[in-house]
Design a protein around this motif. Structure first.
Motif, PDB file in Angstrom:
ATOM      1  N   GLN A  36      12.899   5.251   7.535  1.00 27.61           N
ATOM      2  CA  GLN A  36      11.945   5.772   8.509  1.00 27.61           C
ATOM      3  C   GLN A  36      12.602   5.924   9.872  1.00 27.61           C
ATOM      4  O   GLN A  36      13.621   5.299  10.167  1.00 27.61           O
ATOM      5  CB  GLN A  36      10.740   4.850   8.620  1.00 27.61           C
ATOM      6  N   ASN A  47       3.921   1.584   6.985  1.00 28.96           N
ATOM      7  CA  ASN A  47       4.962   1.159   6.052  1.00 28.96           C
ATOM      8  C   ASN A  47       4.857  -0.319   5.719  1.00 28.96           C
ATOM      9  O   ASN A  47       5.206  -0.738   4.614  1.00 28.96           O
ATOM     10  CB  ASN A  47       6.352   1.491   6.619  1.00 28.96           C
ATOM     11  N   SER A 111       9.808   8.591   4.848  1.00 24.55           N
ATOM     12  CA  SER A 111       8.747   9.369   5.476  1.00 24.55           C
ATOM     13  C   SER A 111       9.360  10.256   6.558  1.00 24.55           C
ATOM     14  O   SER A 111      10.384   9.901   7.154  1.00 24.55           O
ATOM     15  CB  SER A 111       7.678   8.454   6.081  1.00 24.55           C
ATOM     16  N   ARG A 137       6.841  10.258   1.554  1.00 26.36           N
ATOM     17  CA  ARG A 137       5.481  10.380   2.104  1.00 26.36           C
ATOM     18  C   ARG A 137       5.525  11.296   3.316  1.00 26.36           C
ATOM     19  O   ARG A 137       6.202  11.020   4.294  1.00 26.36           O
ATOM     20  CB  ARG A 137       4.931   9.010   2.510  1.00 26.36           C
ATOM     21  N   SER A 138       4.811  12.408   3.249  1.00 25.97           N
ATOM     22  CA  SER A 138       4.847  13.404   4.335  1.00 25.97           C
ATOM     23  C   SER A 138       6.291  13.710   4.702  1.00 25.97           C
ATOM     24  O   SER A 138       6.644  13.821   5.875  1.00 25.97           O
ATOM     25  CB  SER A 138       4.084  12.902   5.568  1.00 25.97           C
TER      26      SER A 138
END
Length: 216
Positions: A36, A47, A111, A137-138
Motif C-alpha cells: 500500500q 487494511n 491497493s 483492491r481498487s
C-alpha cells in the motif's frame, strides 16, 4: 487459545527504513504482505481490518507502507511503480527465511498503485520465492506494465466497487491481458474506498477465500 505473535519490524531498503508490523498466528499456513501507499506505516483502518480478518483464519500478515511519510507528499512517488516494486521485493526477501522455516505460502494484498507493484513483484525474476496468490483492491493494475500483466503466473483476484467506474474499466481492460488464473469481483454499491456499510468486510471475505484456497 490460539497464539498470535505480533512483532514490530524494520525493512531496510537502500537508505530508507520501512516500519512494519508482522503478525503470525502459531498455526499459520501463509503470510500476506500488504502493498500500500498511504504514508501511514501500514496502519490504515481498512487494511488493518482485512489483516485482522486474515489473522482470525490463521493467515499471517505484514502491514507496512511502501513509502515513508516524507515521500508521500511527493505525488509522483505514488506512481513510481518500479520503486514500489523494488521495495515490495525487499520486504519479500525480508520474510523469506521465516517463510521457509515455517513452510508458509506467500501472498500479496495490494491497493491503488500498490496493486501494480504487487503484480510486478509477483512476476519476479528467478531467485525470489514464488508468490502463491495476489489480491487487488481498487488496484491500478493497468500500471503494472504489459510484461507483468502477461507474465504473471500467481492467481489474481481483482476486487472493485460497482460505483468506481474509472478503476473498474481499467481493471476489465488490464485483466484481458492477464493469462494466469484470475477473477474479477465487483462489490455492489461500493465506491473506491469501500466506506459503505459492510463493503470492506465483503472484501475481507473474498480475500480470505482466495488465499485459503491457495495456501493449502
Amino acid at each position: 487459545m490460539r497464539l498470535v505473535a505480533v512483532k514490530q519490524v524494520v525493512i531496510q531498503v537502500d537508505n530508507v527504513a520501512l516500519q512494519g508490523e508482522l503478525t503470525l498466528p502459531e498455526t499459520a499456513t501463509g503470510l500476506v504482505l500488504f502493498a500500500q501507499v498511504s504514508g501511514a506505516s501500514g496502519h490504515t483502518s481498512r487494511n488493518r481490518l482485512i489483516a485482522l480478518m486474515l489473522n482470525d483464519v490463521d493467515i499471517g500478515t505484514l502491514l507496512f507502507d511502501l513509502l515513508i511519510p516524507d515521500e508521500i507528499v511527493e505525488p509522483m512517488r505514488r506512481f513510481d511503480i518500479g520503486l514500489l516494486c523494488d521495495r515490495l521485493r525487499a520486504a519479500t526477501k525480508f520474510v523469506e527465511e521465516l517463510a521457509r522455516e515455517r513452510r508458509l505460502r506467500l501472498g500479496y494484498f495490494g491497493s491503488g498503485t500498490g496493486a501494480a507493484a504487487a503484480m510486478r513483484a509477483a512476476a519476479a525474476p528467478p531467485g525470489c520465492m514464488r508468490i502463491d496468490a495476489v489480491v487487488s483492491r481498487s488496484g491500478r493494475i493497468d500500471l503494472a506494465g504489459h510484461e507483468a500483466l502477461s507474465e504473471l503466473t500467481s492467481p489474481l483476484l481483482m476486487i472493485v466497487g460497482e460505483a468506481d467506474p474509472f478503476v473498474l474499466n481499467l481493471n476489465v481492460h488490464a485483466a484481458a491481458r492477464v493469462t494466469c488464473k484470475k477473477r474479477l469481483e465487483v462489490i455492489p454499491g461500493a465506491t473506491n474506498r469501500f466506506e459503505e456499510p459492510g463493503a470492506m468486510e465483503r472484501v475481507g471475505k473474498l480475500a480470505i477465500g482466495w488465499f485459503q484456497d491457495r495456501f493449502v
